[in-house]
Design a protein around this motif. Sequence first.
Motif, PDB file in Angstrom:
ATOM      1  N   ALA A  95      29.419  16.723  18.930  1.00 22.12           N
ATOM      2  CA  ALA A  95      30.495  17.504  19.537  1.00 22.12           C
ATOM      3  C   ALA A  95      29.960  18.711  20.298  1.00 22.12           C
ATOM      4  O   ALA A  95      30.353  18.979  21.446  1.00 22.12           O
ATOM      5  N   LEU A  96      29.061  19.450  19.676  1.00 26.43           N
ATOM      6  CA  LEU A  96      28.541  20.661  20.318  1.00 26.43           C
ATOM      7  C   LEU A  96      27.579  20.317  21.445  1.00 26.43           C
ATOM      8  O   LEU A  96      27.507  21.039  22.451  1.00 26.43           O
ATOM      9  N   GLY A  97      26.831  19.225  21.296  1.00 26.65           N
ATOM     10  CA  GLY A  97      25.950  18.795  22.376  1.00 26.65           C
ATOM     11  C   GLY A  97      26.723  18.433  23.625  1.00 26.65           C
ATOM     12  O   GLY A  97      26.331  18.785  24.748  1.00 26.65           O
ATOM     13  N   ARG A  98      27.840  17.722  23.456  1.00 27.72           N
ATOM     14  CA  ARG A  98      28.670  17.390  24.619  1.00 27.72           C
ATOM     15  C   ARG A  98      29.246  18.646  25.261  1.00 27.72           C
ATOM     16  O   ARG A  98      29.331  18.741  26.490  1.00 27.72           O
ATOM     17  N   ALA A  99      29.662  19.590  24.444  1.00 25.27           N
ATOM     18  CA  ALA A  99      30.208  20.833  24.981  1.00 25.27           C
ATOM     19  C   ALA A  99      29.171  21.573  25.819  1.00 25.27           C
ATOM     20  O   ALA A  99      29.470  22.085  26.909  1.00 25.27           O
ATOM     21  N   ALA A 100      27.945  21.634  25.316  1.00 21.86           N
ATOM     22  CA  ALA A 100      26.881  22.302  26.064  1.00 21.86           C
ATOM     23  C   ALA A 100      26.574  21.559  27.351  1.00 21.86           C
ATOM     24  O   ALA A 100      26.468  22.178  28.430  1.00 21.86           O
ATOM     25  N   ARG A 101      26.443  20.254  27.275  1.00 20.81           N
ATOM     26  CA  ARG A 101      26.126  19.466  28.462  1.00 20.81           C
ATOM     27  C   ARG A 101      27.172  19.653  29.553  1.00 20.81           C
ATOM     28  O   ARG A 101      26.867  19.575  30.751  1.00 20.81           O
ATOM     29  N   ALA A 102      28.411  19.947  29.165  1.00 18.79           N
ATOM     30  CA  ALA A 102      29.498  20.122  30.121  1.00 18.79           C
ATOM     31  C   ALA A 102      29.622  21.550  30.639  1.00 18.79           C
ATOM     32  O   ALA A 102      30.449  21.800  31.510  1.00 18.79           O
ATOM     33  N   GLY A 103      28.829  22.497  30.103  1.00 19.63           N
ATOM     34  CA  GLY A 103      28.829  23.838  30.667  1.00 19.63           C
ATOM     35  C   GLY A 103      29.417  24.941  29.821  1.00 19.63           C
ATOM     36  O   GLY A 103      29.553  26.076  30.291  1.00 19.63           O
ATOM     37  N   ALA A 104      29.776  24.660  28.571  1.00 14.05           N
ATOM     38  CA  ALA A 104      30.314  25.689  27.687  1.00 14.05           C
ATOM     39  C   ALA A 104      29.181  26.370  26.931  1.00 14.05           C
ATOM     40  O   ALA A 104      28.396  25.703  26.253  1.00 14.05           O
ATOM     41  N   GLY A 105      29.113  27.690  27.026  1.00 10.41           N
ATOM     42  CA  GLY A 105      28.098  28.434  26.294  1.00 10.41           C
ATOM     43  C   GLY A 105      28.593  28.971  24.972  1.00 10.41           C
ATOM     44  O   GLY A 105      27.801  29.359  24.115  1.00 10.41           O
ATOM     45  N   SER A 106      29.919  29.013  24.798  1.00 16.82           N
ATOM     46  CA  SER A 106      30.548  29.488  23.563  1.00 16.82           C
ATOM     47  C   SER A 106      31.679  28.535  23.228  1.00 16.82           C
ATOM     48  O   SER A 106      32.472  28.171  24.101  1.00 16.82           O
ATOM     49  N   VAL A 107      31.759  28.134  21.960  1.00 15.33           N
ATOM     50  CA  VAL A 107      32.762  27.155  21.538  1.00 15.33           C
ATOM     51  C   VAL A 107      33.453  27.634  20.278  1.00 15.33           C
ATOM     52  O   VAL A 107      32.798  28.016  19.299  1.00 15.33           O
ATOM     53  N   MET A 108      34.789  27.612  20.305  1.00 17.16           N
ATOM     54  CA  MET A 108      35.581  27.796  19.095  1.00 17.16           C
ATOM     55  C   MET A 108      35.817  26.433  18.460  1.00 17.16           C
ATOM     56  O   MET A 108      36.412  25.538  19.077  1.00 17.16           O
ATOM     57  N   ALA A 109      35.333  26.255  17.250  1.00 17.76           N
ATOM     58  CA  ALA A 109      35.558  25.016  16.507  1.00 17.76           C
ATOM     59  C   ALA A 109      36.551  25.306  15.390  1.00 17.76           C
ATOM     60  O   ALA A 109      36.173  25.835  14.340  1.00 17.76           O
ATOM     61  N   HIS A 110      37.825  25.040  15.650  1.00 18.95           N
ATOM     62  CA  HIS A 110      38.844  25.183  14.610  1.00 18.95           C
ATOM     63  C   HIS A 110      38.714  23.966  13.706  1.00 18.95           C
ATOM     64  O   HIS A 110      39.216  22.891  14.018  1.00 18.95           O
ATOM     65  N   TYR A 111      38.024  24.149  12.606  1.00 19.12           N
ATOM     66  CA  TYR A 111      37.553  23.024  11.792  1.00 19.12           C
ATOM     67  C   TYR A 111      38.650  22.609  10.829  1.00 19.12           C
ATOM     68  O   TYR A 111      38.776  23.135   9.723  1.00 19.12           O
TER      69      TYR A 111
END
Length: 480
Positions: A95-111
């Motif tokens: 999940a976080l790898g895809r977010a980074a590959r798409a250009g997000a440097g900060s991610v909120m993960a509402h787990y």
Amino acid sequence: MIDRLSGVILLPTDGSPAGPPVDLSIREGRIAQITAAADPPTRRLLAMPALVNAHDHARPLSPTSFGAAGKPLETWLLRLAAMPAIDPYLGAVAALGRAARAGAGSVMAHYTRFQGPMAPIDEAKEIARAARDVGLRVTLAVFMRDRNPLVYEGEDSVLMKLPDGVRAVIETQFLSSMPGVVEQIANVEAIAAETESALFSIQFGPSGPQWCSDALIAAIGEASRQTGRRVHMHLLETRYQRAFADRAYPEGVVERLKTLGLLTPRLTLAHCVHARPAELDAIAAAGAIIATNPSSNLHLKSGIAPISAALSRGCRVALGVDGSAFDEDDDIVREMRLGHFLHGGWGFDSVIERGAWLSAIVANGRFANGAPGPGALTVGAPADILVLDLDALDRDAVMAVEPIDLVFARASAAHVARLMVAGREIVRDGRVTGVDLNAAEGALRRHYREKMPSRAAFVEAWRDLEPAVAAHYRDGLGCC
């Protein structure tokens, strides 16, 4: 860590034309100096602030692959039970790898779902490890709820419509006991004590008013006041949540949040699709953040949020992918464009200009996620930098066109050339540098396929559950 980003054009967000290429010197994770490029670049690159995904759930794979497509939120959420539990580290890397590959440097993960069987604190450590390996700034909002696990109210009316065997499966899946208020608050603080770092932080994550009692919301508000810990919560995502709120809170759900001590600048509210003008005014007055999720709202048939009205009324707006980007590819660059297309204004009447939209969603997203600074590429700012391939963006190259025109017309994750977070290059030319994303996703798919037989009883029960839940809402118990 790298010490220089050379030969990039900075994307202006104030309406001014783009300037010549520059070199950025980076020290200790921050931009130390910006100077004219020492050498002509071999290709044109465009630097902008790393984007911020201010509302997501870090789901390992798309729920569409588990039969959840085309469903309103109220049945879509229940269908997530078709996803077997998997290794949380592997899921977070994907999940976080895809977010980074798409250009997000900060991610909120509402787990909203711990995989188990390990303890939540140990699972959070695995998520933090995955975040560290990928290199993102990650904020984990630990989900909290204490009511309405099946429908917003009247679950007995749904259960009584189910055959006995199906009812037993559904009760086992959804009706387990929930921890008490004190235990839930303590759990969040214990996870924070074991996992927080410069790039990984913890927030309270109440699921939403329809899932949280007044006692739980009030306790979260008080804990947030005492500690300064931020709160991340869904609000008024669907018409059915609107109807529930109107019945449960005669004075208004936003007013109730204010009374309970939750409506403060420390609060982020995801969606707000069915918020009314007076509620937007109250959110603006409180300084809370609205995290809008255009594609998710479309996928789940929730509607188009009144973000133009929110902006006009002074609300602080951030942007989230919510695990449901338009093409289910976590493409936050495209999501940024879609958000402006929907909410920037119509005809000659502008609600917010493109550059201002970009600056706002980055600054507000960073504030909501607890990331330092507003995200501008200036000396002294954190080196959280997204670099797009300007040559690829300007595919026709027939005349000089301002980069911002190209970005908002056609940019996507396919144009991501580099992504840096705190001076560390975590993506280069479509490849996540810290992990093997393709291998992780391949292993994840194999694990899911192997475990799917364990969900056979639920998938079989779904044939009775889905129409019962749909009828519950459609017949007026949850609708307006």
